[in-house]
Design an enzyme around this catalytic site. Structure first.
Site, short mmCIF file in Angstrom:
data_model
loop_
_atom_site.label_atom_id
_atom_site.label_comp_id
_atom_site.label_asym_id
_atom_site.label_seq_id
_atom_site.Cartn_x
_atom_site.Cartn_y
_atom_site.Cartn_z
N ASP A 115 16.45 -78.33 61.76
CA ASP A 115 15.89 -79.66 61.54
C ASP A 115 15.64 -79.83 60.05
OD1 ASP A 115 15.80 -80.44 64.25
OD2 ASP A 115 13.92 -79.37 64.54
N ASP A 133 19.42 -85.23 66.92
CA ASP A 133 18.24 -85.85 67.53
C ASP A 133 18.27 -87.36 67.37
OD1 ASP A 133 17.32 -83.26 68.09
OD2 ASP A 133 16.10 -83.19 66.27
#
Length: 154
Positions: A115, A133
């Site tokens: 991330d 995402d």
């Protein structure tokens, strides 16, 4: 409607390229501000959304991988059954599929999901996320919008 799988492939490519750049350029947990509410950081998520079960001891890697494979198979079947005029829904499903497979690759190969995008307001931080995402979220919003666009069948 499998012709829309190119959207999934594009999401996977962009997701993996941006993650590779993030790993090369960013320092772990260092905040690189871009805007007052947005920045970059490098984080590794061994859990699911919002680091759910990230401290579970390792079994969650394979649990979430199996779920991702199952969901991906379901999405391909759903895409296959769409009518030729259901482009909006096809794009939404392709975005979700691409995001799921992008994160699945990380989980299986790296043991965690990379991330690097970070939203925040002052000292309040949203959990870091990535392009996969974002694609999943966008696809989900598109499916919700699609439910309200279609008249209810009797």
């Amino acid at each position: 409607m499998l012709k829309w799988l190119w959207v999934s492939v594009l999401v996977i490519i962009i997701d993996q390229l941006t993650k590779a750049v993030a790993v090369d350029v960013l320092q772990f947990r260092e905040l690189v501000p871009v805007l007052p509410v947005f920045g970059f950081t490098l984080a590794y998520n061994t859990g699911a959304a919002f680091s759910f079960l990230s401290e579970a001891g390792g079994w969650q890697r394979w649990f979430f991988s199996v779920i991702a494979v199952g969901v991906s198979a379901f999405l391909v079947l759903w895409l296959k059954k769409l009518k030729q005029d259901e482009h909006w829904q096809a794009i939404a499903l392709a975005l979700i599929l691409g995001g799921a497979l992008g994160n699945l690759y990380d989980r299986v190969v790296l043991g965690h999901v990379v991330d690097f995008l970070l939203l925040h307001y002052q000292d309040n931080y949203f959990p870091a996320f990535n392009i996969a995402d974002t694609a999943i979220s966008l696809g989900a919003v598109m499916l919700i919008i699609d439910m309200f666009r279609k008249p209810q069948q009797q």
